[in-house]
Design a protein around this motif. Structure first.
Motif, short mmCIF file in Angstrom:
data_model
loop_
_atom_site.label_atom_id
_atom_site.label_comp_id
_atom_site.label_asym_id
_atom_site.label_seq_id
_atom_site.Cartn_x
_atom_site.Cartn_y
_atom_site.Cartn_z
N PRO A 99 33.71 38.83 30.22
CA PRO A 99 35.02 38.59 29.61
C PRO A 99 36.08 39.12 30.57
O PRO A 99 35.83 40.03 31.35
N LEU A 100 37.26 38.51 30.52
CA LEU A 100 38.35 38.99 31.37
C LEU A 100 39.61 39.14 30.55
O LEU A 100 39.85 38.41 29.59
N LEU A 101 40.40 40.10 30.93
CA LEU A 101 41.66 40.42 30.27
C LEU A 101 42.61 40.91 31.34
O LEU A 101 42.20 41.63 32.25
N GLY A 102 43.87 40.48 31.27
CA GLY A 102 44.79 40.94 32.30
C GLY A 102 46.22 40.49 32.11
O GLY A 102 46.59 39.94 31.07
N PHE A 103 47.01 40.75 33.15
CA PHE A 103 48.43 40.40 33.18
C PHE A 103 48.64 39.19 34.07
O PHE A 103 47.96 39.02 35.07
N ALA A 104 49.63 38.37 33.73
CA ALA A 104 49.93 37.16 34.50
C ALA A 104 51.42 37.10 34.80
O ALA A 104 52.25 37.46 33.96
N ARG A 125 57.71 33.59 34.24
CA ARG A 125 57.03 33.95 32.99
C ARG A 125 56.08 35.10 33.24
O ARG A 125 55.32 35.10 34.21
N ILE A 126 56.12 36.09 32.36
CA ILE A 126 55.18 37.21 32.39
C ILE A 126 54.39 37.14 31.10
O ILE A 126 54.94 36.89 30.03
N GLY A 127 53.09 37.35 31.22
CA GLY A 127 52.27 37.26 30.02
C GLY A 127 50.91 37.89 30.21
O GLY A 127 50.73 38.77 31.05
N ALA A 128 49.95 37.41 29.44
CA ALA A 128 48.60 37.97 29.43
C ALA A 128 47.57 36.88 29.66
O ALA A 128 47.77 35.71 29.32
N GLU A 148 37.35 30.50 32.91
CA GLU A 148 38.28 29.78 32.03
C GLU A 148 39.10 30.83 31.32
O GLU A 148 38.56 31.74 30.70
N ARG A 149 40.42 30.72 31.47
CA ARG A 149 41.30 31.70 30.84
C ARG A 149 42.45 31.01 30.15
O ARG A 149 42.85 29.91 30.52
N PHE A 150 42.95 31.68 29.15
CA PHE A 150 44.14 31.20 28.44
C PHE A 150 45.26 32.16 28.79
O PHE A 150 45.11 33.37 28.65
N GLN A 151 46.37 31.61 29.26
CA GLN A 151 47.54 32.42 29.59
C GLN A 151 48.54 32.34 28.44
O GLN A 151 48.96 31.25 28.07
N LEU A 152 48.87 33.49 27.90
CA LEU A 152 49.83 33.60 26.81
C LEU A 152 51.15 34.10 27.38
O LEU A 152 51.21 35.22 27.91
N MET A 153 52.20 33.27 27.29
CA MET A 153 53.52 33.64 27.81
C MET A 153 54.60 33.11 26.90
O MET A 153 54.37 32.18 26.13
#
Length: 169
Positions: A99-104, A125-128, A148-153
């Motif tokens: 699993p991955l988690l981070g800042f974008a 845009r800054i997000g997760a 595969e990641r989902f970027q939330l911004m």
């Protein structure tokens, strides 16, 4: 702005690499650091790009992964993406799942033109990031990986697919 983001990511990754421990075992990259050239596809504006990811092992199954992706121009839009993700490695036989988690941080530039001339608009845009990845060893030093990641911004969510090869040191 780009150089400050890059410098911040490198400074953070250096802090974590000081604590790095070598991973050993089936299907894991040996060594403390890996570099990964990668191909990425972002769904929001159908942008494809190339990037680089560095990985530093902070603990046995935990690694820090800063990355930078530059997207190719499509429909008068260019973009780049800088991320700082954390992966938690779960060995499953010869493959690893994480699993991955981070800042974008994303920056998009759209170019317009009409009879009055040309102009552009830029969006930051800054997000997760939240997602999952898997890696398969080609040999002891090379691993194929897919994420595969989902970027939330703010006002801007998208899915990003990343494929690449990790090179261990």
């Amino acid at each position: 702005m780009r150089k400050y983001i890059f410098m911040a990511l490198m400074a953070l990754s250096t802090l974590f690499s000081v604590q790095a421990e070598e991973l050993r075992g089936d299907g894991e990259v040996s060594g403390d650091i890996t570099i990964a050239p990668q191909f990425a596809y972002a769904t929001k504006h159908s942008l494809a790009g190339l990037g680089i990811q560095a990985q530093f092992y902070a603990l046995n199954n935990l690694r820090i992964a800063p990355e930078f992706i530059m997207y190719f121009k499509n429909n008068n839009m260019t973009a780049y993406n800088a991320d700082l993700n954390v992966h938690y490695i779960i060995p499953k036989g010869t493959i690893n799942i994480y699993p991955l988690l981070g800042f974008a941080y994303n920056r998009y530039k759209i170019e317009y033109s009409d009879a009055d001339g040309k102009w552009d608009e830029k969006h930051d845009r800054i997000g997760a990031n939240i997602g999952v990845g898997t890696e398969y060893p080609i040999n002891e030093m090379l691993h194929f990986f897919a994420e595969e990641r989902f970027q939330l911004m703010k006002d801007f969510n998208q899915s990003v697919t990343v494929l690449g090869v990790r090179i261990g040191f």
